[in-house]
Scaffold this motif. Structure first.
Motif, PDB file in Angstrom:
ATOM      1  N   GLN A   1      43.351  44.160  44.061  1.00 40.86           N
ATOM      2  CA  GLN A   1      43.036  44.134  44.535  1.00 40.86           C
ATOM      3  C   GLN A   1      43.675  42.831  46.403  1.00 40.86           C
ATOM      4  OE1 GLN A   1      39.077  41.509  44.048  1.00 40.86           O
ATOM      5  NE2 GLN A   1      38.810  42.758  41.940  1.00 40.86           N
TER       6      GLN A   1
ATOM      7  N   THR B   1      45.111  35.223  31.447  1.00 41.05           N
ATOM      8  CA  THR B   1      46.376  36.158  30.646  1.00 41.05           C
ATOM      9  C   THR B   1      46.623  36.999  32.390  1.00 41.05           C
ATOM     10  OG1 THR B   1      44.560  37.842  30.765  1.00 41.05           O
ATOM     11  CG2 THR B   1      44.116  36.334  29.029  1.00 41.05           C
TER      12      THR B   1
ATOM     13  N   ALA C   1      45.859  40.203  32.567  1.00 39.49           N
ATOM     14  CA  ALA C   1      44.564  40.928  33.569  1.00 39.49           C
ATOM     15  C   ALA C   1      44.098  40.601  34.390  1.00 39.49           C
ATOM     16  CB  ALA C   1      43.521  40.876  31.735  1.00 39.49           C
ATOM     17  N   ASP C   2      43.896  38.803  34.234  1.00 41.67           N
ATOM     18  CA  ASP C   2      43.191  38.127  35.183  1.00 41.67           C
ATOM     19  C   ASP C   2      43.851  38.654  36.817  1.00 41.67           C
ATOM     20  OD1 ASP C   2      41.047  37.314  33.888  1.00 41.67           O
ATOM     21  OD2 ASP C   2      42.249  35.739  32.343  1.00 41.67           O
TER      22      ASP C   2
ATOM     23  N   GLY D   1      38.881  38.256  44.758  1.00 38.90           N
ATOM     24  CA  GLY D   1      40.457  37.579  44.331  1.00 38.90           C
ATOM     25  C   GLY D   1      40.344  36.053  44.655  1.00 38.90           C
TER      26      GLY D   1
ATOM     27  N   ASP E   1      39.077  32.760  34.762  1.00 41.92           N
ATOM     28  CA  ASP E   1      38.939  33.880  33.462  1.00 41.92           C
ATOM     29  C   ASP E   1      38.066  35.052  34.735  1.00 41.92           C
ATOM     30  OD1 ASP E   1      39.004  35.330  31.613  1.00 41.92           O
ATOM     31  OD2 ASP E   1      37.496  34.228  30.931  1.00 41.92           O
ATOM     32  N   LEU E   2      38.776  35.727  35.109  1.00 43.15           N
ATOM     33  CA  LEU E   2      38.326  36.945  36.306  1.00 43.15           C
ATOM     34  C   LEU E   2      37.832  37.924  35.521  1.00 43.15           C
ATOM     35  CD1 LEU E   2      40.876  36.361  38.824  1.00 43.15           C
ATOM     36  CD2 LEU E   2      38.608  35.381  38.771  1.00 43.15           C
ATOM     37  N   ASP E   3      38.654  38.520  33.995  1.00 40.65           N
ATOM     38  CA  ASP E   3      37.416  39.510  33.360  1.00 40.65           C
ATOM     39  C   ASP E   3      36.710  38.891  32.160  1.00 40.65           C
ATOM     40  OD1 ASP E   3      38.958  38.109  31.177  1.00 40.65           O
ATOM     41  OD2 ASP E   3      40.451  40.337  31.329  1.00 40.65           O
ATOM     42  N   GLY E   4      36.933  37.559  32.325  1.00 41.08           N
ATOM     43  CA  GLY E   4      35.528  36.777  30.904  1.00 41.08           C
ATOM     44  C   GLY E   4      36.006  37.095  29.932  1.00 41.08           C
ATOM     45  N   ASP E   5      36.606  37.122  29.252  1.00 41.14           N
ATOM     46  CA  ASP E   5      37.114  37.027  28.103  1.00 41.14           C
ATOM     47  C   ASP E   5      37.523  35.746  27.041  1.00 41.14           C
ATOM     48  OD1 ASP E   5      39.903  36.959  29.073  1.00 41.14           O
ATOM     49  OD2 ASP E   5      40.808  38.224  28.477  1.00 41.14           O
TER      50      ASP E   5
ATOM     51  N   ILE F   1      43.645  41.918  38.260  1.00 41.34           N
ATOM     52  CA  ILE F   1      42.324  41.724  38.742  1.00 41.34           C
ATOM     53  C   ILE F   1      42.468  41.690  40.142  1.00 41.34           C
ATOM     54  CG2 ILE F   1      39.977  40.394  39.323  1.00 41.34           C
ATOM     55  CD1 ILE F   1      39.936  40.684  36.111  1.00 41.34           C
TER      56      ILE F   1
END
Length: 61
Positions: free
Chosen positions: A57, A47, A49-50, A5, A39-43, A53
């Motif tokens: 870490q 958001t 959620a990113d 991250g 967009d760390l989670d690729g959705d 992430i």
């Protein structure tokens, strides 16, 4: 994406990385300013959620 991250590439996962994602918060692939780098989670959206992430870490640096 940098390891663990570290979006700034400074060797730390820290608040600056969270700020980098926050700048793009709420943007979607349909908007021209959307940057898939954050967009760390690729959705398809930047958001909470990113941010989660990165926080998961976070080394506390």
């Amino acid at each position: 994406m940098y390891a663990q991250g570290d979006l700034t590439g400074n060797g730390l996962t820290d608040v600056v990385d969270v700020q980098s994602v926050a700048v793009h918060w709420g943007e979607t692939a349909a908007q021209p300013v959307f940057d898939r780098w954050y967009d760390l989670d690729g959705d398809g959206a930047v958001t909470l959620a990113d941010v989660a992430i990165i926080a998961g870490q976070w080394d506390g640096g």
